[in-house]
Write a protein that holds these residues in place. Structure first.
Motif, PDB file in Angstrom:
ATOM      1  N   ILE A   8       0.842  -1.211   0.000  1.00  0.00           N
ATOM      2  CA  ILE A   8       0.000   0.000   0.000  1.00  0.00           C
ATOM      3  C   ILE A   8       0.872   1.254   0.000  1.00  0.00           C
ATOM      4  CG2 ILE A   8      -1.746   1.335   1.218  1.00  0.00           C
ATOM      5  CD1 ILE A   8      -2.981  -1.246   2.197  1.00  0.00           C
ATOM      6  N   ALA A  12       1.016   3.615  -3.223  1.00  0.00           N
ATOM      7  CA  ALA A  12      -0.125   4.409  -2.739  1.00  0.00           C
ATOM      8  C   ALA A  12      -0.817   5.176  -3.864  1.00  0.00           C
ATOM      9  CB  ALA A  12       0.341   5.367  -1.652  1.00  0.00           C
ATOM     10  N   VAL A  17      -6.377   4.676  -1.769  1.00  0.00           N
ATOM     11  CA  VAL A  17      -6.095   5.029  -0.373  1.00  0.00           C
ATOM     12  C   VAL A  17      -5.797   6.530  -0.293  1.00  0.00           C
ATOM     13  CG1 VAL A  17      -5.223   2.773   0.346  1.00  0.00           C
ATOM     14  CG2 VAL A  17      -3.643   4.425  -0.663  1.00  0.00           C
ATOM     15  N   ILE A  23      -3.493   2.203   7.441  1.00  0.00           N
ATOM     16  CA  ILE A  23      -2.861   1.085   6.728  1.00  0.00           C
ATOM     17  C   ILE A  23      -2.495  -0.065   7.672  1.00  0.00           C
ATOM     18  CG2 ILE A  23      -0.827   0.404   5.381  1.00  0.00           C
ATOM     19  CD1 ILE A  23      -0.820   3.288   4.249  1.00  0.00           C
ATOM     20  N   THR A  25      -0.390  -3.351   7.610  1.00  0.00           N
ATOM     21  CA  THR A  25       0.622  -4.027   6.772  1.00  0.00           C
ATOM     22  C   THR A  25       1.551  -4.892   7.607  1.00  0.00           C
ATOM     23  OG1 THR A  25       2.429  -3.707   5.188  1.00  0.00           O
ATOM     24  CG2 THR A  25       2.181  -2.011   6.894  1.00  0.00           C
ATOM     25  N   MET A  67      -4.767  -4.827   1.673  1.00  0.00           N
ATOM     26  CA  MET A  67      -5.801  -3.895   1.182  1.00  0.00           C
ATOM     27  C   MET A  67      -7.166  -4.223   1.780  1.00  0.00           C
ATOM     28  SD  MET A  67      -5.338  -1.262  -0.731  1.00  0.00           S
ATOM     29  CE  MET A  67      -6.770  -0.936  -1.775  1.00  0.00           C
ATOM     30  N   GLY A 163      -5.012  -5.111  -4.380  1.00  0.00           N
ATOM     31  CA  GLY A 163      -3.727  -5.350  -3.722  1.00  0.00           C
ATOM     32  C   GLY A 163      -2.864  -6.315  -4.521  1.00  0.00           C
TER      33      GLY A 163
END
Ligand code: F0G
Length: 356
Positions: A8, A12, A17, A23, A25, A67, A163
Motif C-alpha cells: 500500500i 499508494a 487510499v 494502513i 501491513t 488492502m 492489492g
C-alpha cells in the motif's frame, strides 16, 4: 528508511487510499523475481520465477489482504470472514490479528494443509471446518456477510484484486517491460485477473508496452475453466486450487481472450514432478498448487508454443513449507528414508561415494 514498506505504501498512488487511510501491513510484497537458468535451458525461453512464498504468511494472499483488511478497518468493520483452501485463511487471520479485529475462516473439513491450519489457529482466527468443499464455504461466507456484521475478504471483494495487482508492477519494474508470457496457477482466477489488471495499468501508465499472454493452469481434477463447466466434486492433491466453481470466471475469460491467453489442466503427477524440478534445479520450494504454473510452462514449451528467447514470468504462489509432506515422497509415491550412519567419517564418505 531502506525497509520495504508493504504494497500500500509502495504503490499508494495506484491504489484507492488517502493520507487518512489506516494502513494495516506486515511488509508484504517486494518479493524476488528469480532468474531460472535451469528452466530457461529446459524451455529455450528466458524464465523468471516470481516467488510469492516470500510474503509474510508465505503466499501471495498477503498482497490482497493488506488492502482488504485496511479497507475493512476504514469502513469500521470489527470482524471479517472468508472461505479458504488454507492460504487466504492464514493471511486473513494474521492481518486481522495485527489490526486487532476478529477473523472467521471457513475451510473444507480435512482438505487443507497442516501448515495453513496451524497458521489460522496460531493467529487466533475463528477457524471452522465445514462439511463441504471450498465452493460450499464461499457460498456460506457470502451469505453470512450479507446477513451479519462480518466483512467479506475473499477475492470477490475488489480490494483483494487491487492489492494483488501490485505483483505485476514489480515484475515490470525488474524486467523493464512486461514479459511475453505470464504463467500462473488458477483456482478462483482472482490472481490471474489481478495480474492482468496490473499489466494493463502499467501499459496505461507508460511503464509497459504490451500485455503478456496470460497462461493459467488448474489441476486436472479441478479444471472448470478448461472444461467450460462447473466441477461438482473437485479433486487434487494441490488442495489450494481444489475449486470447482471459480469466483472470477467471467473476468478470467475476458482476460484470457484479450491477452491471447490460455487455460490448461495439469495432472497431480505432473504438478509434483514440476515441484521437484523447481526445488531441485532452481532452489525454490513451493507448495503443490504453485507448481502448476511451472508444470504448465514445461508442457507448453514441449508443445512448441513458446518461441525461443521469449521472456517468461512464472508466478509461484505459496511456500513449500506450508505442505511439506510431498517433499518426502518419491515420484512413484513411496516414502523417502534418509540414510542413517554411525558417527564415523568413513561411513559418511562411503554413503556419499567419496574417495580420499
Ligand atoms: N496458489 C495458491 C497457493 C493458492 O492458495 C491459491 C488460492 C491459488 C494458487 C489460486 O489463486 O484463487 O486467485 O486463482 N487459494 C485460495 C485460498 C482459494 O483460500 O487460499 P486464485
Amino acid at each position: 528508511s531502506r525497509q520495504w514498506r508493504g504494497v500500500i505504501r509502495e504503490y499508494a498512488d495506484r491504489l484507492d487510499v488517502t493520507d487518512a487511510t489506516p494502513i494495516v501491513t506486515l511488509g508484504e510484497g517486494g518479493t524476488p523475481l528469480i532468474h531460472a537458468p535451469a528452466l530457461s535451458r529446459r524451455t529455450g525461453a528466458d524464465v523468471w520465477v516470481k516467488f510469492e512464498g516470500m510474503n509474510p504468511t508465505g503466499s501471495f494472499k498477503d498482497r490482497g489482504m493488506t488492502m482488504a483488511i485496511t479497507k475493512a478497518i476504514e469502513h469500521g468493520a470489527k470482524a471479517v470472514i472468508c472461505a479458504s483452501t488454507g492460504n487466504t485463511s492464514a493471511s486473513a487471520a494474521a492481518y486481522a490479528a495485527h489490526a486487532g479485529i476478529r477473523a472467521a475462516v471457513l475451510v473444507p473439513e480435512g482438505k487443507i494443509a497442516m501448515g495453513k491450519l496451524g497458521q489460522a489457529i496460531i493467529h487466533r482466527g475463528d477457524l471452522i471446518q465445514v462439511q463441504g468443499n471450498f465452493d460450499d464455504c464461499l457460498d456460506l461466507a457470502r451469505e453470512l456477510s450479507a446477513n451479519y456484521p462480518v466483512h467479506l475478504v475473499n477475492s470477490v471483494n475488489n480490494d483483494r484484486i487491487e492489492g494483488q495487482k501490485t505483483a505485476a508492477f514489480e515484475v515490470v519494474e525488474v524486467l523493464g517491460d512486461a514479459p511475453d508470457f505470464h504463467f500462473i496457477p488458477v483456482g478462483n482466477a482472482g490472481n490471474y485477473t489481478a495480474y492482468t489488471r496490473g499489466y494493463r495499468e502499467d501499459i496505461a501508465a507508460g511503464n509497459a508496452t504490451k500485455l503478456p499472454r496470460m497462461f493459467g493452469f488448474q489441476a486436472a481434477g479441478s479444471a472448470p475453466l478448461v472444461r467450460g463447466e462447473v466441477v461438482k466434486d473437485p479433486e487434487t492433491i494441490a488442495t489450494a486450487i481444489r475449486i470447482g466453481n471459480p469466483a472470477s470466471w467471467e473476468l478470467a475469460l475476458e482476460a484470457r481472450d484479450a491477452s491471447d491467453g490460455y487455460f490448461g489442466a495439469i495432472t497431480d503427477e505432473k504438478i509434483l514432478e514440476a515441484q521437484r524440478i523447481l526445488a531441485g534445479e532452481v532452489g525454490v520450494f513451493v507448495e503443490p498448487a504453485s507448481a502448476a504454473s511451472v508444470a504448465g510452462l514445461l508442457e507448453r514449451a514441449e508443445a512448441g508454443v513458446i518461441p525461443a528467447g521469449a521472456t517468461v514470468a512464472v508466478t509461484v504462489t505459496g511456500h513449500g513449507l506450508k505442505d511439506p509432506q510431498w517433499a518426502l515422497r518419491t515420484a512413484d509415491g513411496s516414502d523417502i528414508q534418509p540414510t542413517v550412519v554411525p558417527v564415523d567419517a568413513a561411513a559418511v564418505a562411503e554413503v556419499l561415494g567419496l574417495s580420499a
